[in-house]
Design a protein around this motif. Sequence first.
Motif, mmCIF file in Angstrom:
data_model
loop_
_atom_site.group_PDB
_atom_site.id
_atom_site.type_symbol
_atom_site.label_atom_id
_atom_site.label_comp_id
_atom_site.label_asym_id
_atom_site.label_seq_id
_atom_site.Cartn_x
_atom_site.Cartn_y
_atom_site.Cartn_z
ATOM 1 N N GLN A 291 0.822 -1.209 0.000
ATOM 2 C CA GLN A 291 0.000 0.000 0.000
ATOM 3 C C GLN A 291 0.860 1.264 0.000
ATOM 4 O OE1 GLN A 291 -2.400 -0.720 3.456
ATOM 5 N NE2 GLN A 291 -4.097 -1.601 2.287
ATOM 6 N N GLN A 292 1.929 1.266 0.773
ATOM 7 C CA GLN A 292 2.774 2.446 0.871
ATOM 8 C C GLN A 292 3.532 2.724 -0.423
ATOM 9 O OE1 GLN A 292 5.143 1.500 4.300
ATOM 10 N NE2 GLN A 292 3.401 1.665 5.717
ATOM 11 N N ALA A 293 3.698 1.693 -1.280
ATOM 12 C CA ALA A 293 4.405 1.870 -2.546
ATOM 13 C C ALA A 293 3.492 2.337 -3.672
ATOM 14 C CB ALA A 293 5.080 0.553 -2.946
ATOM 15 N N GLN A 294 2.195 2.433 -3.410
ATOM 16 C CA GLN A 294 1.244 2.815 -4.454
ATOM 17 C C GLN A 294 1.283 4.317 -4.707
ATOM 18 O OE1 GLN A 294 -2.306 1.317 -2.663
ATOM 19 N NE2 GLN A 294 -2.050 -0.754 -3.444
ATOM 20 N N PRO A 295 1.153 4.752 -5.980
ATOM 21 C CA PRO A 295 1.124 6.188 -6.275
ATOM 22 C C PRO A 295 -0.156 6.835 -5.753
ATOM 23 C CG PRO A 295 0.673 4.891 -8.249
ATOM 24 C CD PRO A 295 1.085 3.913 -7.193
ATOM 25 N N SER B 76 -6.639 3.030 0.726
ATOM 26 C CA SER B 76 -6.534 1.798 -0.059
ATOM 27 C C SER B 76 -7.681 0.871 0.323
ATOM 28 C CB SER B 76 -5.194 1.097 0.196
ATOM 29 O OG SER B 76 -4.112 1.949 -0.067
ATOM 30 N N VAL B 77 -7.921 -0.119 -0.526
ATOM 31 C CA VAL B 77 -8.943 -1.130 -0.243
ATOM 32 C C VAL B 77 -8.268 -2.497 -0.223
ATOM 33 C CG1 VAL B 77 -11.072 -2.232 -1.025
ATOM 34 C CG2 VAL B 77 -10.777 0.234 -1.294
ATOM 35 N N ALA B 78 -8.474 -3.237 0.859
ATOM 36 C CA ALA B 78 -7.902 -4.576 1.011
ATOM 37 C C ALA B 78 -9.026 -5.593 1.141
ATOM 38 C CB ALA B 78 -6.992 -4.633 2.237
ATOM 39 N N ARG B 79 -8.672 -6.872 0.999
ATOM 40 C CA ARG B 79 -9.664 -7.944 1.095
ATOM 41 C C ARG B 79 -9.388 -8.783 2.349
ATOM 42 N NH1 ARG B 79 -10.549 -11.495 -4.138
ATOM 43 N NH2 ARG B 79 -8.387 -12.091 -3.690
ATOM 44 N N PHE B 80 -10.354 -8.813 3.249
ATOM 45 C CA PHE B 80 -10.259 -9.588 4.481
ATOM 46 C C PHE B 80 -11.203 -10.787 4.341
ATOM 47 C CE2 PHE B 80 -8.609 -6.472 7.896
ATOM 48 C CZ PHE B 80 -7.862 -5.777 6.954
ATOM 49 N N THR B 81 -10.650 -11.989 4.333
ATOM 50 C CA THR B 81 -11.451 -13.199 4.180
ATOM 51 C C THR B 81 -11.738 -13.803 5.545
ATOM 52 O OG1 THR B 81 -10.424 -13.633 2.030
ATOM 53 C CG2 THR B 81 -11.612 -15.450 3.064
ATOM 54 N N LEU B 82 -13.019 -14.023 5.834
ATOM 55 C CA LEU B 82 -13.421 -14.602 7.117
ATOM 56 C C LEU B 82 -13.230 -16.117 7.118
ATOM 57 C CD1 LEU B 82 -16.771 -12.670 7.714
ATOM 58 C CD2 LEU B 82 -14.595 -12.267 8.871
ATOM 59 N N HIS B 83 -12.978 -16.672 8.300
ATOM 60 C CA HIS B 83 -12.986 -18.115 8.437
ATOM 61 C C HIS B 83 -14.415 -18.600 8.207
ATOM 62 C CE1 HIS B 83 -12.893 -22.084 10.341
ATOM 63 N NE2 HIS B 83 -11.570 -22.060 10.187
ATOM 64 N N PRO B 84 -14.619 -19.728 7.515
ATOM 65 C CA PRO B 84 -15.974 -20.206 7.197
ATOM 66 C C PRO B 84 -16.886 -20.411 8.400
ATOM 67 C CG PRO B 84 -14.340 -21.396 5.917
ATOM 68 C CD PRO B 84 -13.580 -20.564 6.898
ATOM 69 N N ALA B 85 -16.339 -20.516 9.614
ATOM 70 C CA ALA B 85 -17.170 -20.731 10.798
ATOM 71 C C ALA B 85 -17.824 -19.442 11.297
ATOM 72 C CB ALA B 85 -16.322 -21.343 11.918
ATOM 73 N N PHE C 20 -4.525 1.158 8.733
ATOM 74 C CA PHE C 20 -4.042 -0.225 8.652
ATOM 75 C C PHE C 20 -2.886 -0.448 9.624
ATOM 76 C CE2 PHE C 20 -6.277 -0.120 4.553
ATOM 77 C CZ PHE C 20 -6.858 -1.367 4.546
ATOM 78 N N ARG C 21 -2.076 0.589 9.854
ATOM 79 C CA ARG C 21 -0.983 0.467 10.816
ATOM 80 C C ARG C 21 -1.535 0.334 12.242
ATOM 81 N NH1 ARG C 21 1.225 4.821 9.629
ATOM 82 N NH2 ARG C 21 2.406 4.023 7.854
ATOM 83 N N ARG C 22 -2.602 1.074 12.541
ATOM 84 C CA ARG C 22 -3.229 0.944 13.867
ATOM 85 C C ARG C 22 -3.786 -0.461 14.052
ATOM 86 N NH1 ARG C 22 -4.841 6.341 13.048
ATOM 87 N NH2 ARG C 22 -6.808 5.696 12.066
ATOM 88 N N LEU C 23 -4.345 -1.033 12.989
ATOM 89 C CA LEU C 23 -4.866 -2.393 13.097
ATOM 90 C C LEU C 23 -3.742 -3.367 13.436
ATOM 91 C CD1 LEU C 23 -7.442 -4.176 12.654
ATOM 92 C CD2 LEU C 23 -6.568 -4.592 10.344
ATOM 93 N N ALA C 24 -2.594 -3.207 12.801
ATOM 94 C CA ALA C 24 -1.450 -4.074 13.100
ATOM 95 C C ALA C 24 -0.971 -3.871 14.535
ATOM 96 C CB ALA C 24 -0.325 -3.792 12.110
ATOM 97 N N ASP C 25 -0.965 -2.627 15.017
ATOM 98 C CA ASP C 25 -0.554 -2.356 16.400
ATOM 99 C C ASP C 25 -1.520 -3.006 17.384
ATOM 100 O OD1 ASP C 25 1.585 -0.896 15.449
ATOM 101 O OD2 ASP C 25 0.586 1.061 15.668
ATOM 102 N N MET C 26 -2.821 -2.968 17.068
ATOM 103 C CA MET C 26 -3.814 -3.587 17.943
ATOM 104 C C MET C 26 -3.623 -5.095 17.995
ATOM 105 S SD MET C 26 -7.186 -1.372 16.798
ATOM 106 C CE MET C 26 -8.316 -2.394 17.736
ATOM 107 N N LEU C 27 -3.244 -5.688 16.861
ATOM 108 C CA LEU C 27 -3.039 -7.133 16.826
ATOM 109 C C LEU C 27 -1.955 -7.565 17.809
ATOM 110 C CD1 LEU C 27 -3.456 -9.943 15.519
ATOM 111 C CD2 LEU C 27 -1.808 -9.255 13.754
#
Length: 318
Positions: A51-55, A64-73, A130-137
């Motif tokens: 994302q940071q390398a995108q113009p 940016s838009v990312a794809r988060f795939t849920l576990h089937p459960a 997105f960086r805050r999400l990583a910090d929360m993780l």
Amino acid sequence: MAATNIILGYGETLTQPFKLNRGSGDKKYPYNIAEQRESLGKQLGRLMQEQQAQPAIIKPRGESVARFTLHPAFLAKTHHPNGLLKASGLRCVGSRSAYVVPRNVASSRQRSGESLFTAALYVAGSDDAFRRLADMLFSTRIPQTHQKAFCRFELVQPFAASDKNYVDETISNRPTLEVVLHASAQDGDIVKAFARYAESLGGVADIARALIVSGLTFVPVRLPASKAHGLSAFQFVRAVRVMPSLRIGGREMRASSIAAPALPALPAIDTSLKVAVFDGGIGHSDLSQWVQETVLPGAESTSAAYLGRIGKTEKIGR
């Protein structure tokens, strides 16, 4: 008549308050937070690096838009990670069905290594979000509710241009493309940013004819098919495809023969009255005193089955 004897099993439990457990108990999670820090941490790292390398031209609002795939459960609405996304400054702009082979299953009814039905969420936000999400993780003070939300994800990936492009680039002519944007009626700035980006590729986005439906904006774009992949790089693009054409059934349209009326010699009584008629066309100038024929681009040619004139008899197809 003999009295009926009622036998109570474990009747001693009725001598004091007894709580009957109902349901299947707490939800079983396939991953714990430590496992997700290992797996999702690497995925988020790769995502943020890309994302940071995108113009800036393909990132309206710097998002940016990312794809988060849920576990089937975790397909139920009660498991949607809205709270976690909101806390990090992200938002869900759409979703679609998907299939995934989870690293671990959460039920004995699911077989390991099997491709299972699930949902992919399209998540938008700034690089900081997105960086805050990583910090929360990786935070040791993260609330339990957010930890559980992290444990519902199977994959976190970029929404790549190749996943959005449905155009056959071998098409040699200059087709009209239909671009679907993650943009609602309140996101006019995103649509205008996309039009500028399409122009930078040599295309023209006709935003005056854009159609907004359920948080998505459909925009016609004139651009060579070979550049459709570049168009897909715009972050808020959901899909790029060739504009569908009007399809007519394969069978012949029935025609009725109507005797042509005698045309008057006088001009129209009231020239301010105008009527628009959508038909197969006129194809002659006999009515030019009263009728102006407008042929739309792309409709210059027609079929004899839909338009015919023999002598004084008109073949009118409806």
